[in-house]
Scaffold this motif. Sequence first.
Motif, PDB file in Angstrom:
ATOM      1  N   VAL A  97     -20.617 -45.727   3.569  1.00 48.29           N
ATOM      2  CA  VAL A  97     -19.346 -45.887   3.779  1.00 48.29           C
ATOM      3  C   VAL A  97     -18.324 -44.977   4.466  1.00 48.29           C
ATOM      4  O   VAL A  97     -17.781 -45.197   5.407  1.00 48.29           O
ATOM      5  CB  VAL A  97     -18.907 -45.674   2.197  1.00 48.29           C
ATOM      6  N   PHE A  98     -18.808 -43.496   3.825  1.00 51.76           N
ATOM      7  CA  PHE A  98     -18.023 -41.900   4.903  1.00 51.76           C
ATOM      8  C   PHE A  98     -18.795 -42.171   6.181  1.00 51.76           C
ATOM      9  O   PHE A  98     -18.898 -41.377   7.464  1.00 51.76           O
ATOM     10  CB  PHE A  98     -18.078 -41.145   3.637  1.00 51.76           C
ATOM     11  N   HIS A  99     -20.109 -42.516   6.337  1.00 53.61           N
ATOM     12  CA  HIS A  99     -20.702 -41.853   7.086  1.00 53.61           C
ATOM     13  C   HIS A  99     -21.687 -43.253   8.198  1.00 53.61           C
ATOM     14  O   HIS A  99     -22.378 -43.196   8.105  1.00 53.61           O
ATOM     15  CB  HIS A  99     -21.970 -40.709   7.196  1.00 53.61           C
ATOM     16  N   ARG A 100     -20.984 -44.117   8.842  1.00 50.11           N
ATOM     17  CA  ARG A 100     -21.083 -45.017   9.263  1.00 50.11           C
ATOM     18  C   ARG A 100     -21.298 -44.777  10.525  1.00 50.11           C
ATOM     19  O   ARG A 100     -22.341 -45.464  11.054  1.00 50.11           O
ATOM     20  CB  ARG A 100     -19.966 -46.058   9.691  1.00 50.11           C
ATOM     21  N   GLU A 101     -21.092 -43.755  10.865  1.00 49.14           N
ATOM     22  CA  GLU A 101     -21.423 -43.811  12.350  1.00 49.14           C
ATOM     23  C   GLU A 101     -22.575 -42.845  12.728  1.00 49.14           C
ATOM     24  O   GLU A 101     -23.757 -43.127  13.460  1.00 49.14           O
ATOM     25  CB  GLU A 101     -20.113 -42.388  13.329  1.00 49.14           C
ATOM     26  N   TRP A 102     -23.320 -42.728  10.995  1.00 44.06           N
ATOM     27  CA  TRP A 102     -24.312 -41.843  11.339  1.00 44.06           C
ATOM     28  C   TRP A 102     -25.187 -43.083  11.109  1.00 44.06           C
ATOM     29  O   TRP A 102     -26.567 -42.920  11.617  1.00 44.06           O
ATOM     30  CB  TRP A 102     -24.396 -40.868  10.396  1.00 44.06           C
ATOM     31  N   ILE A 103     -24.748 -44.324  10.424  1.00 40.72           N
ATOM     32  CA  ILE A 103     -26.126 -45.400   9.802  1.00 40.72           C
ATOM     33  C   ILE A 103     -26.552 -45.844  11.768  1.00 40.72           C
ATOM     34  O   ILE A 103     -27.132 -46.403  11.931  1.00 40.72           O
ATOM     35  CB  ILE A 103     -24.861 -46.263   9.272  1.00 40.72           C
ATOM     36  N   PHE A 104     -24.792 -45.885  12.652  1.00 41.22           N
ATOM     37  CA  PHE A 104     -25.402 -46.582  13.703  1.00 41.22           C
ATOM     38  C   PHE A 104     -25.964 -45.668  14.431  1.00 41.22           C
ATOM     39  O   PHE A 104     -26.466 -46.491  15.742  1.00 41.22           O
ATOM     40  CB  PHE A 104     -23.637 -46.371  14.112  1.00 41.22           C
ATOM     41  N   TYR A 105     -25.520 -44.388  14.649  1.00 35.23           N
ATOM     42  CA  TYR A 105     -26.641 -43.870  15.574  1.00 35.23           C
ATOM     43  C   TYR A 105     -28.342 -44.100  14.883  1.00 35.23           C
ATOM     44  O   TYR A 105     -29.299 -43.990  16.236  1.00 35.23           O
ATOM     45  CB  TYR A 105     -26.300 -41.690  15.052  1.00 35.23           C
ATOM     46  N   ARG A 106     -28.601 -43.967  14.044  1.00 36.88           N
ATOM     47  CA  ARG A 106     -29.812 -43.842  13.705  1.00 36.88           C
ATOM     48  C   ARG A 106     -30.105 -45.712  13.654  1.00 36.88           C
ATOM     49  O   ARG A 106     -31.781 -45.430  14.520  1.00 36.88           O
ATOM     50  CB  ARG A 106     -30.116 -43.523  11.909  1.00 36.88           C
ATOM     51  N   LYS A 107     -29.728 -46.088  13.475  1.00 32.96           N
ATOM     52  CA  LYS A 107     -29.711 -47.973  14.344  1.00 32.96           C
ATOM     53  C   LYS A 107     -30.134 -48.347  15.804  1.00 32.96           C
ATOM     54  O   LYS A 107     -31.162 -48.675  16.468  1.00 32.96           O
ATOM     55  CB  LYS A 107     -29.022 -48.322  13.531  1.00 32.96           C
ATOM     56  N   GLY A 108     -29.431 -47.028  16.193  1.00 35.23           N
ATOM     57  CA  GLY A 108     -29.206 -47.148  17.701  1.00 35.23           C
ATOM     58  C   GLY A 108     -30.828 -46.405  18.809  1.00 35.23           C
ATOM     59  O   GLY A 108     -31.308 -46.772  19.499  1.00 35.23           O
ATOM     60  N   GLN A 109     -31.026 -45.457  17.245  1.00 38.15           N
ATOM     61  CA  GLN A 109     -32.247 -44.866  18.130  1.00 38.15           C
ATOM     62  C   GLN A 109     -33.814 -45.464  17.544  1.00 38.15           C
ATOM     63  O   GLN A 109     -34.242 -45.369  18.317  1.00 38.15           O
ATOM     64  CB  GLN A 109     -31.981 -43.272  17.464  1.00 38.15           C
ATOM     65  N   ASP A 110     -33.709 -46.302  16.883  1.00 38.34           N
ATOM     66  CA  ASP A 110     -34.486 -47.035  16.167  1.00 38.34           C
ATOM     67  C   ASP A 110     -34.557 -48.145  17.153  1.00 38.34           C
ATOM     68  O   ASP A 110     -35.557 -48.560  17.726  1.00 38.34           O
ATOM     69  CB  ASP A 110     -34.173 -48.120  14.743  1.00 38.34           C
ATOM     70  N   ALA A 111     -33.821 -48.937  17.688  1.00 33.79           N
ATOM     71  CA  ALA A 111     -33.705 -49.725  18.535  1.00 33.79           C
ATOM     72  C   ALA A 111     -34.375 -49.299  19.973  1.00 33.79           C
ATOM     73  O   ALA A 111     -34.466 -49.763  21.050  1.00 33.79           O
ATOM     74  CB  ALA A 111     -32.287 -50.605  19.035  1.00 33.79           C
ATOM     75  N   PHE A 112     -33.419 -47.929  20.444  1.00 33.30           N
ATOM     76  CA  PHE A 112     -33.572 -47.424  21.660  1.00 33.30           C
ATOM     77  C   PHE A 112     -35.245 -47.019  22.030  1.00 33.30           C
ATOM     78  O   PHE A 112     -36.126 -47.312  22.749  1.00 33.30           O
ATOM     79  CB  PHE A 112     -33.087 -45.727  21.755  1.00 33.30           C
ATOM     80  N   LEU A 113     -36.200 -46.631  20.181  1.00 38.19           N
ATOM     81  CA  LEU A 113     -37.679 -46.144  20.427  1.00 38.19           C
ATOM     82  C   LEU A 113     -38.639 -47.562  21.045  1.00 38.19           C
ATOM     83  O   LEU A 113     -39.806 -47.424  21.057  1.00 38.19           O
ATOM     84  CB  LEU A 113     -37.708 -45.588  19.122  1.00 38.19           C
ATOM     85  N   ILE A 114     -38.176 -48.297  20.428  1.00 39.78           N
ATOM     86  CA  ILE A 114     -39.059 -49.780  20.591  1.00 39.78           C
ATOM     87  C   ILE A 114     -38.334 -50.551  22.077  1.00 39.78           C
ATOM     88  O   ILE A 114     -38.445 -51.634  21.587  1.00 39.78           O
ATOM     89  CB  ILE A 114     -38.876 -50.820  19.205  1.00 39.78           C
ATOM     90  N   LYS A 115     -37.344 -49.664  22.710  1.00 46.13           N
ATOM     91  CA  LYS A 115     -37.149 -51.332  23.757  1.00 46.13           C
ATOM     92  C   LYS A 115     -36.457 -51.335  23.928  1.00 46.13           C
ATOM     93  O   LYS A 115     -35.729 -52.185  24.355  1.00 46.13           O
ATOM     94  CB  LYS A 115     -38.435 -50.437  24.962  1.00 46.13           C
ATOM     95  N   ASP A 116     -35.595 -51.690  22.608  1.00 47.25           N
ATOM     96  CA  ASP A 116     -34.374 -52.903  22.644  1.00 47.25           C
ATOM     97  C   ASP A 116     -33.609 -52.904  22.903  1.00 47.25           C
ATOM     98  O   ASP A 116     -32.148 -51.551  22.470  1.00 47.25           O
ATOM     99  CB  ASP A 116     -34.769 -53.437  21.563  1.00 47.25           C
TER     100      ASP A 116
END
Lengths: 222, 143
Positions: B32-51
């Motif tokens: 709830v309070f750190h959604r930006e980090w959730i999106f950041y980590r999801k972005g990193q995961d997607a970046f690593l698999i080249k999506d």
Amino acid sequence: MRITTTRFVFSLVTGFFGLMLILFSDYINSPSIIEAQENLAQNQNQNQYPFLNEEIPDWKARWELAKVLSYLKRYKESIFEYEKLLKEKPDLIEAKCEMANVLFWNGEQDKAIAVFRQIPEEKLDDKSKLFIADAYVAQKNYDKAEPIYRSYLEKHPEDAKARLKLAEMLSWQKRYDESIAQYEMILKTVPNDIQIRRKYAFVLIWADKQTQAAEELKKTLK
Amino acid sequence: MQTNQQIKQKQYLCFIVLLVLSCYFSITAYHVFHREWIFYRKGQDAFLIKDFSEAIVFYQQAIAQGLKKPYSSKVRYQTAEMLSYTKQYEEACLIYKELLEEYPNNRVLQFALARVLTWNNQFEEAVIEYKKILGEYHENHYH
């Protein structure tokens, strides 16, 4: 139920512990903390640009500049940059090939060939070898160009552009039958190319095959 | 009347329940309070698999949720990279130029911008950027 002092204290302590656990979990999960520790371990300066630690050496930028100048057909400037680059990095074979190409485009075939000659043949790619052949043709050094074209076409028989260069060169040497054979191979792959068919027709005329030439020219006028 | 053992068992049960609840609330609170980090980590995961398309969306959400510097700068830089991989050169150029306003004369950014300008056939602008990197750009004498 009677609440004893012990139970009350125990509940208070447990509640306090629970709250501390929530706050502590939030704290240790913070990526900024994790990354700060990672950066500390890697000895990086967090105050600068932690995401931009890559170095861009001058020679890389100069190489790209030389390429872009050649795209803009500013060949003299491009050659100047390549020369500066190769002073710093004389072993960059790819850059040498590129500079030779630019010299060729700038009409300096002799210099282009001289540069290509500096490169061991096994390190030349097929595209560079074609450039050498083109430079020889520009110097009318057809004997040297022909084996290069033929060797290239053995590996790339589908390359109509290279085959056309060979066909034209053979026609300039008045080796019309050989030239006609090459044109026929090209027209099998690109039968609708009007310009090539017209060139073929002209070679037929020079080879005294006017009837066939007329038929080919008619095809280009449909 | 409860025995001591029963009381202790209840206490242990209360402790375990509190522990589980605290773990649950801490995870929920983080989301709830750190959604930006959730999106950041999801972005990193997607970046690593080249999506890259997915990664760009997550990174943009991370920034919208208030991701702070220097992580927002890193995210914007990676977004620009991915935009260039997906041939969205104009958008990539915009981000690089914005980053250069914050980090002027940064060679990595200048080099990245110059390359994207080249890929977008903006050769004159690319030449200017390369000359800036080399310290050979003189505005008055360029043309």
